[in-house]
Design a protein around this motif. Structure first.
Motif, short mmCIF file in Angstrom:
data_model
loop_
_atom_site.label_atom_id
_atom_site.label_comp_id
_atom_site.label_asym_id
_atom_site.label_seq_id
_atom_site.Cartn_x
_atom_site.Cartn_y
_atom_site.Cartn_z
N PRO A 121 0.82 -1.23 0.00
CA PRO A 121 0.00 0.00 0.00
C PRO A 121 0.85 1.28 0.00
O PRO A 121 0.57 2.21 -0.76
CB PRO A 121 -0.81 -0.11 1.30
N THR A 122 1.89 1.29 0.82
CA THR A 122 2.74 2.49 0.88
C THR A 122 3.51 2.66 -0.43
O THR A 122 3.68 3.78 -0.93
CB THR A 122 3.75 2.36 2.04
N PHE A 123 3.97 1.53 -0.96
CA PHE A 123 4.72 1.56 -2.22
C PHE A 123 3.86 2.13 -3.35
O PHE A 123 4.29 3.02 -4.10
CB PHE A 123 5.18 0.13 -2.55
N ILE A 124 2.62 1.63 -3.44
CA ILE A 124 1.71 2.10 -4.50
C ILE A 124 1.41 3.60 -4.30
O ILE A 124 1.44 4.38 -5.25
CB ILE A 124 0.42 1.26 -4.53
N ALA A 125 1.15 3.97 -3.04
CA ALA A 125 0.85 5.39 -2.76
C ALA A 125 2.04 6.27 -3.13
O ALA A 125 1.88 7.34 -3.72
CB ALA A 125 0.49 5.56 -1.29
N THR A 126 3.24 5.80 -2.78
CA THR A 126 4.45 6.58 -3.08
C THR A 126 4.63 6.73 -4.59
O THR A 126 4.89 7.83 -5.09
CB THR A 126 5.70 5.92 -2.46
N LEU A 127 4.46 5.61 -5.32
CA LEU A 127 4.61 5.69 -6.78
C LEU A 127 3.57 6.62 -7.39
O LEU A 127 3.86 7.39 -8.30
CB LEU A 127 4.49 4.29 -7.41
N TRP A 128 2.35 6.55 -6.87
CA TRP A 128 1.28 7.42 -7.37
C TRP A 128 1.66 8.89 -7.16
O TRP A 128 1.52 9.72 -8.06
CB TRP A 128 -0.04 7.08 -6.65
N LEU A 129 2.16 9.19 -5.97
CA LEU A 129 2.57 10.57 -5.68
C LEU A 129 3.77 10.98 -6.53
O LEU A 129 3.86 12.12 -6.98
CB LEU A 129 2.92 10.70 -4.19
N VAL A 130 4.67 10.04 -6.74
CA VAL A 130 5.85 10.32 -7.58
C VAL A 130 5.43 10.64 -9.01
O VAL A 130 5.83 11.64 -9.59
CB VAL A 130 6.83 9.12 -7.56
N PHE A 131 4.55 9.80 -9.56
CA PHE A 131 4.18 9.96 -10.96
C PHE A 131 3.20 11.12 -11.19
O PHE A 131 3.01 11.57 -12.32
CB PHE A 131 3.62 8.66 -11.53
N ARG A 132 2.55 11.57 -10.12
CA ARG A 132 1.68 12.76 -10.25
C ARG A 132 2.53 14.01 -10.44
O ARG A 132 2.06 15.01 -10.98
CB ARG A 132 0.82 12.93 -9.00
N ALA A 133 3.76 13.97 -9.94
CA ALA A 133 4.68 15.08 -10.22
C ALA A 133 5.31 14.78 -11.59
O ALA A 133 4.69 14.09 -12.40
CB ALA A 133 5.73 15.16 -9.12
N LEU A 134 6.49 15.27 -11.84
CA LEU A 134 7.13 14.98 -13.13
C LEU A 134 8.56 14.53 -12.86
O LEU A 134 9.50 15.32 -13.00
CB LEU A 134 7.12 16.23 -14.02
N PRO A 135 8.75 13.26 -12.44
CA PRO A 135 10.12 12.82 -12.16
C PRO A 135 10.93 12.77 -13.45
O PRO A 135 10.53 12.11 -14.41
CB PRO A 135 9.93 11.42 -11.57
N LEU A 136 12.04 13.48 -13.47
CA LEU A 136 12.89 13.48 -14.66
C LEU A 136 13.84 12.30 -14.65
O LEU A 136 14.44 11.97 -15.65
CB LEU A 136 13.65 14.81 -14.76
N ARG A 137 13.99 11.68 -13.47
CA ARG A 137 14.71 10.40 -13.37
C ARG A 137 13.76 9.44 -12.67
O ARG A 137 13.94 9.09 -11.50
CB ARG A 137 16.00 10.58 -12.57
N ALA A 138 12.70 9.06 -13.40
CA ALA A 138 11.63 8.27 -12.80
C ALA A 138 12.13 6.94 -12.22
O ALA A 138 11.69 6.54 -11.13
CB ALA A 138 10.52 8.03 -13.82
N PRO A 139 13.05 6.22 -12.90
CA PRO A 139 13.54 4.96 -12.29
C PRO A 139 14.19 5.20 -10.93
O PRO A 139 13.99 4.42 -10.00
CB PRO A 139 14.55 4.44 -13.32
N THR A 140 14.93 6.29 -10.81
CA THR A 140 15.59 6.60 -9.53
C THR A 140 14.55 6.87 -8.45
O THR A 140 14.66 6.36 -7.32
CB THR A 140 16.50 7.84 -9.70
N ALA A 141 13.53 7.65 -8.80
CA ALA A 141 12.47 7.95 -7.82
C ALA A 141 11.74 6.67 -7.42
O ALA A 141 11.43 6.46 -6.23
CB ALA A 141 11.49 8.96 -8.41
N GLY A 142 11.48 5.80 -8.41
CA GLY A 142 10.81 4.52 -8.12
C GLY A 142 11.65 3.64 -7.22
O GLY A 142 11.14 3.01 -6.27
N LEU A 143 12.95 3.61 -7.49
CA LEU A 143 13.88 2.80 -6.67
C LEU A 143 13.86 3.28 -5.21
O LEU A 143 13.75 2.48 -4.28
CB LEU A 143 15.28 2.89 -7.26
N LEU A 144 13.93 4.59 -5.03
CA LEU A 144 13.93 5.13 -3.66
C LEU A 144 12.60 4.85 -2.97
O LEU A 144 12.56 4.52 -1.77
CB LEU A 144 14.20 6.64 -3.70
N GLY A 145 11.50 4.97 -3.73
CA GLY A 145 10.17 4.69 -3.16
C GLY A 145 10.05 3.23 -2.73
O GLY A 145 9.53 2.92 -1.64
#
Lengths: 223, 184
Positions: free
Chosen positions: A144-168
């Motif tokens: 649940p936290t992982f999905i919520a974090t990814l949702w919040l990450v992708f609602r912004a505009l990650p320019l290094r999306a894999p990095t943001a996903g890895l940290l999440g």
């Protein structure tokens, strides 16, 4: 001033879609949203499950202390993921490497310390069955936290999306392992290293892949 | 100069807030204020006037689509330049995949930061700057030509301010060394 000075294609695109937008909430507020979900999940698990059998024999710093450390570090990683998702606010590459390495190091060190201090292996830990059980619990708690974090990450505009996903992914699992650490009856080092740390690696890889897929889709749609 | 930079940044923030509220004039203001420095920045990636102008348009389209991701009162320029940089990098990635190469005659003049103007004649400095790796050129352009702080440069490029400073210092040193070598 009008839009006339702007190239036609750009002007038309802007004119056709100029409705007001609400700015993204600050990183700390979005982190709190993910943390709220994390708190609900972890509290409900802690309320129902019984603590590890060797809890009384472990020193306080190793039982609750390490758990709090993992939780705090997990929340920090989620915050870093959400910060990384905002253009122009990304964290330096070196800091990403340090954060990912520390996530794994925390897991490994907690595992080693527990195996050293635990008076006995309270369950056979080398088997696959208890390992799969832990991986399943960790997945259910982190998801649940992982999905919520990814949702919040992708609602912004990650320019290094894999990095943001890895940290999440790392943040959600390290924080969830804070509770697993209090519940898992197996203190065997190989069990902790393979299944508990393995869960962190798996979620980091899933986060990275989800980011890569999102990035491809997002920028393929780009005009 | 510092006051001007601050006033300029405050103006960009005000425009960005108005733009988020749906003000078309605010978008025009942002376009006017940012198009020239962005074109200069894009040259470090593509060195082709037409492509740079296409990428500028695409950058503004991406900025428009992502306008809700700007959180006031953060500085506007790191947000804008980071998105522009990504647009340029995605373009380069596509070019590499298609194995497309820019013809040499399309290479424009590399902008020369004022600090480097007195090192040698303009053509020499431009040639030496053009020979630097893109990462070094980028930091030089952002800091010395576009006047960004190393904190802003770090936020745009995704490196620490210290790394940005070291990169700029090494690039300048390299150009100076080459000027001396060629002079000798």
């Amino acid at each position: 001033m009008s839009l006339d000075a702007i190239p036609n294609g750009l002007r038309e695109a802007i004119e056709n879609d100029l409705q007001p937008v609400r700015p993204l909430h600050p990183v700390w507020l979005r982190t709190m949203l993910a943390v709220a979900i994390l708190a609900v999940v972890l509290a409900s698990v802690l309320a129902k499950a019984s603590l590890r059998p060797d809890m009384d024999q472990l020193p306080m710093w190793l039982s609750w202390g390490c758990s709090v450390l993992q939780l705090a570090f997990g929340v920090l990683l989620i915050g870093l993921a959400l910060r990384e998702a905002v253009p122009g606010a990304g964290i330096p590459r070196g800091a990403v490497h340090v954060a990912a390495a520390t996530a794994l190091a925390v897991q490994i060190l907690v595992g080693i310390a527990t195996s050293v201090y635990s008076p006995a292996i309270t369950m056979p830990g080398s088997g696959v069955t208890p390992g799969i059980g832990c991986l399943r619990h960790e997945t259910v708690m982190a998801l649940p936290t992982f999905i919520a974090t990814l949702w919040l990450v992708f609602r912004a505009l990650p320019l290094r999306a894999p990095t943001a996903g890895l940290l999440g992914g790392a943040g959600a699992t390290v924080a969830s392992d804070a509770v697993i650490h209090l519940l898992c009856p197996v203190a065997n080092l190989s069990h902790v290293l393979v299944w508990h740390s393995g869960a962190v690696v798996v979620f980091m890889a899933i986060g990275w892949s989800a980011g890569a897929v999102w990035e491809r889709l997002r920028w393929r749609r780009a005009p | 100069m510092a006051v001007d930079r601050h006033a300029e940044e405050q103006q960009l923030i005000a425009l960005m807030i108005a733009y988020q509220k749906g003000d078309a004039d605010a978008f025009s203001g942002l376009y006017e204020a940012l198009k020239r420095p962005l074109i200069r920045y894009l040259w470090t990636f593509v060195r082709n006037q037409t492509t740079a102008e296409d990428l500028l348009q695409e950058s503004f389209l991406q900025l428009h689509r992502a306008r809700q991701t700007y959180t006031p009162p953060r500085p506007v320029r790191p947000w804008v330049y980071a998105i522009t940089r990504h647009v340029a990098l995605m373009h380069l990635r596509t070019m590499r995949r298609r194995k497309e190469i820019m013809p040499d005659e399309d290479l424009p003049e590399v902008p020369v930061p004022p600090e480097m103007d007195q090192l040698a004649d303009r053509a020499t400095v431009q040639r030496l700057l053009g020979a630097l790796p893109r990462a070094a050129q980028e930091v030089l352009i952002l800091h010395h030509l576009l006047g960004m702080s190393f904190e802003e440069v770090g936020a745009i490029v995704g490196i620490s301010p210290g790394t940005a400073k070291v990169r700029a210092h090494r690039a300048l040193k390299k150009v100076r060394q080459r000027v001396i070598e060629e002079g000798a």
